[in-house]
Design a protein around this motif. Structure first.
Motif, short mmCIF file in Angstrom:
data_model
loop_
_atom_site.label_atom_id
_atom_site.label_comp_id
_atom_site.label_asym_id
_atom_site.label_seq_id
_atom_site.Cartn_x
_atom_site.Cartn_y
_atom_site.Cartn_z
N ARG A 1 0.83 -1.20 0.00
CA ARG A 1 0.00 0.00 0.00
C ARG A 1 0.87 1.25 0.00
O ARG A 1 0.61 2.20 -0.73
CB ARG A 1 -0.93 -0.01 1.22
CG ARG A 1 -1.95 1.12 1.23
CD ARG A 1 -2.72 1.20 2.53
NE ARG A 1 -1.92 1.66 3.65
CZ ARG A 1 -1.55 2.93 3.85
NH1 ARG A 1 -1.90 3.85 3.01
NH2 ARG A 1 -0.83 3.27 4.90
N GLN A 2 1.94 1.23 0.81
CA GLN A 2 2.82 2.40 0.86
C GLN A 2 3.52 2.62 -0.48
O GLN A 2 3.65 3.75 -0.93
CB GLN A 2 3.85 2.25 1.97
CG GLN A 2 3.25 2.44 3.35
CD GLN A 2 4.28 2.37 4.44
OE1 GLN A 2 5.24 1.61 4.36
NE2 GLN A 2 4.08 3.17 5.49
N ARG A 3 3.98 1.55 -1.11
CA ARG A 3 4.67 1.67 -2.40
C ARG A 3 3.72 2.26 -3.44
O ARG A 3 4.09 3.14 -4.22
CB ARG A 3 5.19 0.31 -2.86
CG ARG A 3 6.09 0.41 -4.08
CD ARG A 3 6.84 -0.88 -4.35
NE ARG A 3 7.75 -1.13 -3.24
CZ ARG A 3 7.66 -2.18 -2.42
NH1 ARG A 3 6.76 -3.10 -2.62
NH2 ARG A 3 8.50 -2.33 -1.44
N THR B 1 11.87 15.02 -5.38
CA THR B 1 12.88 14.35 -4.57
C THR B 1 12.14 13.45 -3.59
O THR B 1 10.93 13.59 -3.38
CB THR B 1 13.72 15.37 -3.78
OG1 THR B 1 12.85 16.05 -2.86
CG2 THR B 1 14.40 16.38 -4.70
N ALA B 2 12.87 12.57 -2.94
CA ALA B 2 12.27 11.73 -1.90
C ALA B 2 11.71 12.60 -0.78
O ALA B 2 10.63 12.33 -0.24
CB ALA B 2 13.30 10.74 -1.36
N GLU B 3 12.41 13.65 -0.43
CA GLU B 3 11.96 14.56 0.63
C GLU B 3 10.64 15.21 0.25
O GLU B 3 9.74 15.35 1.10
CB GLU B 3 13.03 15.63 0.89
CG GLU B 3 12.65 16.64 1.94
CD GLU B 3 12.61 16.09 3.36
OE1 GLU B 3 11.78 16.58 4.14
OE2 GLU B 3 13.39 15.19 3.68
N LEU C 1 10.75 8.81 6.29
CA LEU C 1 11.53 9.20 5.11
C LEU C 1 12.29 8.00 4.56
O LEU C 1 12.40 7.84 3.34
CB LEU C 1 12.48 10.35 5.48
CG LEU C 1 13.33 10.92 4.34
CD1 LEU C 1 12.46 11.42 3.19
CD2 LEU C 1 14.21 12.06 4.88
N GLY C 2 12.77 7.14 5.43
CA GLY C 2 13.47 5.92 4.98
C GLY C 2 12.58 5.03 4.14
O GLY C 2 13.02 4.45 3.15
N LEU D 1 11.02 4.29 -3.37
CA LEU D 1 11.41 4.95 -4.62
C LEU D 1 12.54 4.19 -5.30
O LEU D 1 12.52 3.97 -6.51
CB LEU D 1 11.83 6.40 -4.36
CG LEU D 1 10.70 7.37 -4.03
CD1 LEU D 1 11.27 8.71 -3.55
CD2 LEU D 1 9.78 7.58 -5.23
N ASN D 2 13.51 3.74 -4.52
CA ASN D 2 14.62 2.99 -5.09
C ASN D 2 14.16 1.64 -5.64
O ASN D 2 14.62 1.22 -6.71
CB ASN D 2 15.75 2.84 -4.07
CG ASN D 2 16.50 4.13 -3.89
OD1 ASN D 2 16.72 4.87 -4.85
ND2 ASN D 2 16.89 4.43 -2.67
#
Length: 129
Positions: free
Chosen positions: A8-10, A25-27, A42-43, A49-50
């Motif tokens: 779900r998060q992905r 950006t990830a941020e 954030l991790g 994302l990666n």
């Protein structure tokens, strides 16, 4: 979203990138999603994302701060020298450049190329007027 791994998060992180034209950006993704998802870290955003980039669902753009793009087809960008933003350019992809690179270095296996232009985005250009 197609991919080997689903969560779900992905999916939420992927949708945030797809819904943005900012090449976030990830941020940025984290800041957008955190208010509605207080347990998000954030991790987790970076990891997902990666993973999405490794699966070819997003592309990772190695600017000074990595940005992500949901358009995985080769295309050109402009990087704003004022604000650091990234904008897609509507230019045709030049496959002949890939062929020329392959001819110039036959020991290499050229797959594609990226073109990045540098200048001012529309917002910064207007602000400088």
């Amino acid at each position: 979203m197609a991919g080997k791994r689903y969560s779900r998060q992905r999916e939420m992180i992927y949708r945030a990138v797809v819904g943005s034209k900012e090449h976030p950006t990830a941020e940025m993704v984290y800041q957008w999603l955190k208010p509605a998802n207080p347990n998000l870290s954030l991790g987790t955003v970076y990891r997902n994302l990666n993973l999405l980039a490794e699966e070819g669902i997003l592309i990772r753009m190695p600017f000074p701060v990595e940005r992500y793009d949901a358009c995985t087809e080769p295309h050109s960008h402009l990087r704003c020298e004022s604000c650091g933003g990234v904008v897609d350019l509507d230019l045709p992809y030049d496959a002949a450049l890939d062929a020329a690179a392959a001819v110039s270095a036959p020991e290499l296996a050229v797959r594609c190329h990226d073109t990045v232009f540098y200048g001012l985005c529309a917002k910064c250009r207007e602000a400088k007027r």
